[in-house]
Design an enzyme around this catalytic site. Structure first.
Site, mmCIF file in Angstrom:
data_model
loop_
_atom_site.group_PDB
_atom_site.id
_atom_site.type_symbol
_atom_site.label_atom_id
_atom_site.label_comp_id
_atom_site.label_asym_id
_atom_site.label_seq_id
_atom_site.Cartn_x
_atom_site.Cartn_y
_atom_site.Cartn_z
ATOM 1 N N ASP A 127 61.304 11.796 91.638
ATOM 2 C CA ASP A 127 61.835 12.846 92.511
ATOM 3 C C ASP A 127 62.694 13.864 91.775
ATOM 4 O OD1 ASP A 127 63.643 10.673 92.028
ATOM 5 O OD2 ASP A 127 65.002 11.589 93.465
ATOM 6 N N ARG A 178 54.052 8.701 85.034
ATOM 7 C CA ARG A 178 54.700 8.649 86.351
ATOM 8 C C ARG A 178 55.793 9.722 86.442
ATOM 9 N NH1 ARG A 178 60.234 7.969 88.128
ATOM 10 N NH2 ARG A 178 60.169 7.131 90.229
ATOM 11 N N VAL A 179 55.826 10.425 87.543
ATOM 12 C CA VAL A 179 56.874 11.417 87.767
ATOM 13 C C VAL A 179 57.608 11.050 89.045
ATOM 14 C CG1 VAL A 179 57.331 13.837 88.301
ATOM 15 C CG2 VAL A 179 55.626 13.248 86.571
ATOM 16 N N GLY A 219 62.513 7.076 93.112
ATOM 17 C CA GLY A 219 62.077 8.440 93.372
ATOM 18 C C GLY A 219 60.921 8.561 94.346
ATOM 19 N N THR A 266 69.861 7.989 86.422
ATOM 20 C CA THR A 266 69.576 9.412 86.586
ATOM 21 C C THR A 266 70.942 10.045 86.486
ATOM 22 O OG1 THR A 266 67.594 9.317 87.995
ATOM 23 C CG2 THR A 266 69.023 11.162 88.361
HETATM 24 N N1 ASP Z 1 65.302 8.894 90.865
HETATM 25 C C1 ASP Z 1 64.887 8.501 89.550
HETATM 26 C C2 ASP Z 1 63.398 8.451 89.488
HETATM 27 O O1 ASP Z 1 62.793 7.909 90.386
HETATM 28 C C3 ASP Z 1 65.425 7.198 89.087
HETATM 29 C C4 ASP Z 1 66.747 6.770 89.600
HETATM 30 O O2 ASP Z 1 67.603 7.561 89.941
HETATM 31 O O3 ASP Z 1 66.969 5.570 89.641
HETATM 32 O O4 ASP Z 1 62.844 8.876 88.512
#
Ligand code: ASP
Length: 317
Positions: free
Chosen positions: A207, A204-205, A230, A176
């Site tokens: 955070d 899938r969504v 997330g 990210t």
């Molecule tokens: N936070 C991001 C998500 O869950 C992925 C990550 O930062 O590893 O989409």
């Protein structure tokens, strides 16, 4: 005129140092430094924190080294669905997009949602269409694909077929990008952009596009951008929780972020990290994984970046 500050991250799923050549690490550091300089040029000339975080994230989205934009993770279907958000601490205005497939810079789409729609969040094909109508750069979905992600997806699927129970490494799981900034007017802003994680289910969504979970900014308190699984950031409302600990509990930025990363998020057994800046220009970047691509420019105007424990100075801003 108050202090200015910017901090960025490129995900808490940093590869072990020996899994990549030194030239690749150096290029990663250069791209982090370029992102910081893009933001700093705006802040130094009196520009807005909001513009600074957008500019910083665009540079990271365009780099193949991070899981956002070009170089993003692949879904289990072998394509890309990208999430991003941005928040203005001055007004608490925010915008986000989920599962976009054709917008070169999802953070720009998030900004457009914030400023050019009545919505906070737009999803899927409608978000792509909204971005296109706003005049944003449109690319084919495979624009975002790199050999590294194709290999990672193939390895994960092969392991799943063999029934191997070895859990995916943090590097396979995470990535990210995000930025937080404080401008001369005392305004705070945060932005986050991601491809999610390799082999994620379609639709899938996480955070990153969710205000309060992966991104939060409020003037007088702090701006936060997170990285890590997330689902847990959403359940913990992690970015907002940092602000709440400060605002209602009187915690310092350091105390609030350490509690969220090393106690709350860590208690779920996940890798997690974040960058945050407070109203005085204080910067923190805690993480509980092997490394986290990150960097900042603060009071001394030096560019500092790192991927593992040590920070490296990249000269003046
Ligand atoms: N936070 C991001 C998500 O869950 C992925 C990550 O930062 O590893 O989409």
């Amino acid at each position: 005129m108050g202090p200015i500050a910017v901090a960025i991250h490129g995900g808490c799923g940093t590869l072990a140092r020996d899994l990549q050549g030194e030239a690749q690490w150096e290029e990663t550091r250069q791209h982090l430094a370029a992102s910081l300089r893009a933001a700093w040029a705006i802040l130094r000339s009196g520009g807005r924190a909001l513009d600074a975080v957008e500019a910083a994230v665009v540079v990271l989205e365009d780099s193949p080294h991070f899981n956002a934009g070009y170089g993003a993770a692949l879904t289990e279907a072998g394509d890309h669905e990208l999430d991003a958000s941005i928040m203005d601490g001055a007004t608490l205005a925010a915008g986000g997009v989920c599962a976009v497939r054709t917008l070169r810079n999802p953070v720009r789409a998030a900004r457009a949602v914030m400023e050019r729609s009545d919505c906070v969040l737009i999803t899927g094909p409608a978000a792509d269409e909204f971005g296109r109508r706003c005049g944003l750069d449109v690319v084919p979905n495979d624009h975002f694909t790199t050999a590294r992600r194709v290999e990672a997806l193939a390895a994960l699927k092969a392991r799943a077929r063999r029934g191997t129970i070895v859990p995916a490494s943090e590097a396979e799981r995470h990535g990210t990008v995000g930025a937080v900034a404080l401008d001369r007017e005392g305004h705070l802003a945060a932005a986050t952009s991601t491809g999610g994680f390799n082999n994620k289910p379609s639709g899938r969504v996480g955070d990153s596009p969710i205000v309060g979970a992966g991104t939060y900014a409020r003037d007088g308190v702090c701006a936060v951008s997170g990285t890590g699984q997330g689902e847990i950031f959403m359940r913990r409302v992690a970015a907002y929780d940092v602000a709440a600990r400060m605002r209602y509990g009187g915690a310092s930025l350091d105390e609030a972020t350490r509690a969220v990363v090393f106690e709350d998020l860590h208690s779920h057994g996940i890798g997690a990290g974040l960058v945050a800046v407070d109203a005085g220009g204080g910067i923190v970047a805690p993480y509980n994984t092997l490394g986290m691509a990150r960097g900042w420019i603060g009071a001394d105007a030096a560019v500092r970046v790192g991927t593992h424990a040590e920070m490296i100075e990249m000269g003046a801003a």
